[in-house]
Design an enzyme around this catalytic site. Structure first.
Site, PDB file in Angstrom:
ATOM      1  N   ARG A  53       6.385  -8.232   1.861  1.00 33.46           N
ATOM      2  CA  ARG A  53       7.345  -7.888   3.185  1.00 33.46           C
ATOM      3  C   ARG A  53       7.919  -9.150   3.764  1.00 33.46           C
ATOM      4  O   ARG A  53       8.963  -9.225   4.047  1.00 33.46           O
ATOM      5  CB  ARG A  53       6.478  -7.165   3.960  1.00 33.46           C
ATOM      6  CG  ARG A  53       7.410  -6.678   5.251  1.00 33.46           C
ATOM      7  CD  ARG A  53       6.787  -5.929   6.577  1.00 33.46           C
ATOM      8  NE  ARG A  53       6.582  -4.507   5.737  1.00 33.46           N
ATOM      9  CZ  ARG A  53       5.497  -3.763   5.967  1.00 33.46           C
ATOM     10  NH1 ARG A  53       4.235  -4.280   6.868  1.00 33.46           N
ATOM     11  NH2 ARG A  53       5.389  -2.726   5.335  1.00 33.46           N
ATOM     12  N   ASP A 112      -1.464   6.817   6.001  1.00 33.08           N
ATOM     13  CA  ASP A 112      -1.392   5.388   6.516  1.00 33.08           C
ATOM     14  C   ASP A 112      -2.435   5.003   7.402  1.00 33.08           C
ATOM     15  O   ASP A 112      -2.542   5.985   8.452  1.00 33.08           O
ATOM     16  CB  ASP A 112      -0.022   4.903   6.796  1.00 33.08           C
ATOM     17  CG  ASP A 112       0.198   3.265   6.474  1.00 33.08           C
ATOM     18  OD1 ASP A 112      -0.608   2.857   6.157  1.00 33.08           O
ATOM     19  OD2 ASP A 112       1.234   2.875   7.000  1.00 33.08           O
ATOM     20  N   LYS A 165       0.725  -1.180  -0.087  1.00 33.27           N
ATOM     21  CA  LYS A 165      -0.053   0.023   0.008  1.00 33.27           C
ATOM     22  C   LYS A 165       1.111   1.372  -0.146  1.00 33.27           C
ATOM     23  O   LYS A 165       0.726   2.398  -0.810  1.00 33.27           O
ATOM     24  CB  LYS A 165      -0.894   0.072   1.256  1.00 33.27           C
ATOM     25  CG  LYS A 165      -2.060  -1.094   1.117  1.00 33.27           C
ATOM     26  CD  LYS A 165      -3.117  -1.187   2.363  1.00 33.27           C
ATOM     27  CE  LYS A 165      -2.352  -1.399   3.724  1.00 33.27           C
ATOM     28  NZ  LYS A 165      -1.573  -2.863   4.004  1.00 33.27           N
ATOM     29  N   THR A 166       1.949   1.389   0.821  1.00 29.74           N
ATOM     30  CA  THR A 166       2.919   2.515   0.962  1.00 29.74           C
ATOM     31  C   THR A 166       3.483   2.767  -0.395  1.00 29.74           C
ATOM     32  O   THR A 166       3.720   3.834  -0.960  1.00 29.74           O
ATOM     33  CB  THR A 166       3.828   2.440   2.157  1.00 29.74           C
ATOM     34  OG1 THR A 166       2.859   2.045   3.220  1.00 29.74           O
ATOM     35  CG2 THR A 166       4.664   3.439   2.254  1.00 29.74           C
ATOM     36  N   THR A 188      -5.553  -1.256   6.981  1.00 27.70           N
ATOM     37  CA  THR A 188      -5.898  -2.737   7.064  1.00 27.70           C
ATOM     38  C   THR A 188      -7.255  -2.967   7.355  1.00 27.70           C
ATOM     39  O   THR A 188      -7.563  -4.429   7.364  1.00 27.70           O
ATOM     40  CB  THR A 188      -4.882  -3.256   7.892  1.00 27.70           C
ATOM     41  OG1 THR A 188      -5.155  -2.608   9.251  1.00 27.70           O
ATOM     42  CG2 THR A 188      -3.266  -3.173   7.499  1.00 27.70           C
TER      43      THR A 188
HETATM   44  N1  LIG Z   1       4.195  -5.391  -5.698  1.00 26.23           N
HETATM   45  C1  LIG Z   1       5.633  -5.611  -5.099  1.00 26.23           C
HETATM   46  N2  LIG Z   1       6.693  -5.760  -5.787  1.00 26.23           N
HETATM   47  C2  LIG Z   1       7.733  -5.543  -5.287  1.00 26.23           C
HETATM   48  N3  LIG Z   1       7.889  -5.196  -3.928  1.00 26.23           N
HETATM   49  C3  LIG Z   1       6.812  -4.977  -3.127  1.00 26.23           C
HETATM   50  C4  LIG Z   1       5.592  -5.336  -3.846  1.00 26.23           C
HETATM   51  N4  LIG Z   1       4.797  -4.913  -2.748  1.00 26.23           N
HETATM   52  C5  LIG Z   1       5.298  -4.800  -1.574  1.00 26.23           C
HETATM   53  N5  LIG Z   1       6.658  -4.855  -1.997  1.00 26.23           N
HETATM   54  C6  LIG Z   1       7.778  -4.406  -0.848  1.00 26.23           C
HETATM   55  O1  LIG Z   1       7.244  -5.118   0.243  1.00 26.23           O
HETATM   56  C7  LIG Z   1       7.519  -4.310   1.442  1.00 26.23           C
HETATM   57  C8  LIG Z   1       6.348  -3.836   2.203  1.00 26.23           C
HETATM   58  O2  LIG Z   1       5.613  -3.118   1.374  1.00 26.23           O
HETATM   59  P1  LIG Z   1       4.740  -1.760   1.916  1.00 26.23           P
HETATM   60  O3  LIG Z   1       5.446  -1.018   2.877  1.00 26.23           O
HETATM   61  O4  LIG Z   1       4.384  -0.946   0.783  1.00 26.23           O
HETATM   62  O5  LIG Z   1       3.254  -2.361   2.376  1.00 26.23           O
HETATM   63  P2  LIG Z   1       2.109  -1.945   3.139  1.00 26.23           P
HETATM   64  O6  LIG Z   1       0.745  -2.633   2.609  1.00 26.23           O
HETATM   65  O7  LIG Z   1       2.067  -0.552   2.971  1.00 26.23           O
HETATM   66  O8  LIG Z   1       2.476  -2.346   4.536  1.00 26.23           O
HETATM   67  P3  LIG Z   1       1.843  -1.529   5.722  1.00 26.23           P
HETATM   68  O9  LIG Z   1       0.205  -1.944   5.876  1.00 26.23           O
HETATM   69  O10 LIG Z   1       2.442  -2.356   7.082  1.00 26.23           O
HETATM   70  O11 LIG Z   1       2.261  -0.247   5.902  1.00 26.23           O
HETATM   71  C9  LIG Z   1       8.618  -3.070   0.881  1.00 26.23           C
HETATM   72  O12 LIG Z   1       9.895  -3.468   0.884  1.00 26.23           O
HETATM   73  C10 LIG Z   1       8.164  -3.115  -0.861  1.00 26.23           C
HETATM   74  O13 LIG Z   1       9.080  -2.914  -1.746  1.00 26.23           O
END
Ligand SMILES: Nc1ncnc2c1ncn2[C@@H]1O[C@H](COP(=O)(O)OP(=O)(O)OP(=O)(O)O)[C@@H](O)[C@H]1O
Length: 347
Positions: free
Chosen positions: A222, A114, A69-70, A163
């Site tokens: 992650r 977030d 998401k981030t 989430t």
């Molecule tokens: N589609 C993707 N391709 C490559 N790497 C990814 C992908 N999605 C996530 N990642 C990697 O996974 C890690 C976590 O991603 P991210 O922080 O964007 O998740 P999030 O959904 O925002 O988590 P949270 O809800 O905990 O903030 C990062 O290192 C990101 O680079």
């Protein structure tokens, strides 16, 4: 010790991990692996806004932690060539906190909030007007003498991440022009994520080893990246290289089983299967039994257990599936017989 104390958590665990995540984040939609439908939808939305020279509609990303998401919020800003401001629900505990952020946005800026479901109610109400009319009302004074002063804002794109989209009030949810529900990743997609991460770690690792890590990563990039780093550690310490044996040994050490279940997943299943003979079990009972927040169980643990077919949600509570009994080698107990706990005896 509660079972949750030594699980491989789905949140970033350290500053080093955050820095590593930052370095790994894809910068464009083309580099972003998986979520094909969402990527196509985003592409269209951003392209239309750019062709008309306006800010893109507000976007909500919903889904379990660690799915990107981030990363997607950053890509939205990057692809539309706009600056990005980052904030989070827990940091916005008063309407004034939000007013300070909104009033300092530059035209076209992308504001990422977030955990938007954790924002204060008063701020949420301010956000409705801001999202719709790019305007807020600032209250000055108290009681009978209080007046509200309207303040125009620069047009902006709000990108929210949650989430728990069910916790967002409808008026807020309705103001997003596009809501993307992120799905768990397929193993083949996680393998692509891992190839890139291994390259960045300068880790010489065999393809079958990457496939094995991908299959045990709970459908979550992650976690895939984190398990890869544990395998890297194992390979460095043993000096035996990063092959399938190193993966099996390292993941066994960290209690990640062949389905990718970690200790908290197993603790939850243990309660449902052994203590409640397969359920139904209410969410709060489950949370108290494993010593975790109900929110964590609902947003982090359950979606994956449901997705892999071990658990179902019913109006009366959570119920283990036949597959779950099979996976843990257990049978529904007859009167007077009991199964062994799935691990240790700390429950
Ligand atoms: N589609 C993707 N391709 C490559 N790497 C990814 C992908 N999605 C996530 N990642 C990697 O996974 C890690 C976590 O991603 P991210 O922080 O964007 O998740 P999030 O959904 O925002 O988590 P949270 O809800 O905990 O903030 C990062 O290192 C990101 O680079």
């Amino acid at each position: 010790m509660t079972p949750a104390d030594d699980i491989i958590s789905v949140e970033p665990e350290s500053d080093a991990e955050l820095a590593f995540e930052g370095a790994l984040r894809p910068q464009s939609l083309a580099e972003f692996v998986g979520q094909q439908k969402v990527r196509g939808q985003l592409q269209l939305l951003l392209q239309a806004a750019s062709m008309q020279g306006r800010t893109a509609d507000h976007i909500l990303f919903a889904g379990p932690p660690g799915l990107g998401k981030t990363t997607l919020a950053m890509i939205v800003a990057h692809e539309s060539g706009r600056p990005l401001r980052m904030s989070s629900g827990p940091a916005i505990q008063h309407a004034g906190d939000l007013a300070a952020v909104l009033s300092s946005l530059v035209p076209g800026e992308v504001l990422f909030i977030d955990e938007i479901h954790r924002m204060a109610r008063s701020a949420e109400e301010m956000l409705y007007l801001a999202m719709e009319d790019f305007r807020i009302d600032i209250m000055v004074g108290k009681g009978a003498g209080a007046t509200s002063i309207p303040l125009d804002l620069a047009p902006f794109t709000l990108v929210g991440a949650t989430t728990r989209s069910g916790m967002l009030p409808n008026p807020l949810r309705d103001r997003f022009g596009f809501t993307a529900h992120l799905e768990f990743y397929e193993s083949s997609e996680l393998e692509q994520v891992l190839v890139r991460a291994a390259h960045m770690l300068q880790l010489d690792i065999e393809r079958p080893a990457l496939a094995e890590i991908a299959g045990r990563s709970r459908g979550t990039p992650r976690i895939a990246n984190r398990l890869l780093r544990r395998v890297r550690d194992y390979a460095i310490v043993t000096g035996k290289g990063a092959g399938i044996d190193a993966v099996n040994a390292a993941l066994e050490l960290y209690d990640v089983d062949e389905l990718g279940l970690d200790r908290l997943d197993r603790a939850v299943m243990n309660i449902v299967l052994n203590r409640f003979d397969g359920g139904p079990v209410g969410l709060n009972t489950l949370a108290v039994s494993v010593g975790e927040e109900a929110e964590t169980i609902e947003a982090v643990v359950e979606p994956f257990l449901v997705r892999i077919g071990l658990l179902i949600r019913t109006p009366r509570g959570r119920v283990a599936t036949r597959e779950a009994w099979k996976h843990f080698g257990l049978t529904k107990h007859e009167a007077g017989t009991h199964n062994q706990p799935l691990f240790g005896d700390e429950l």
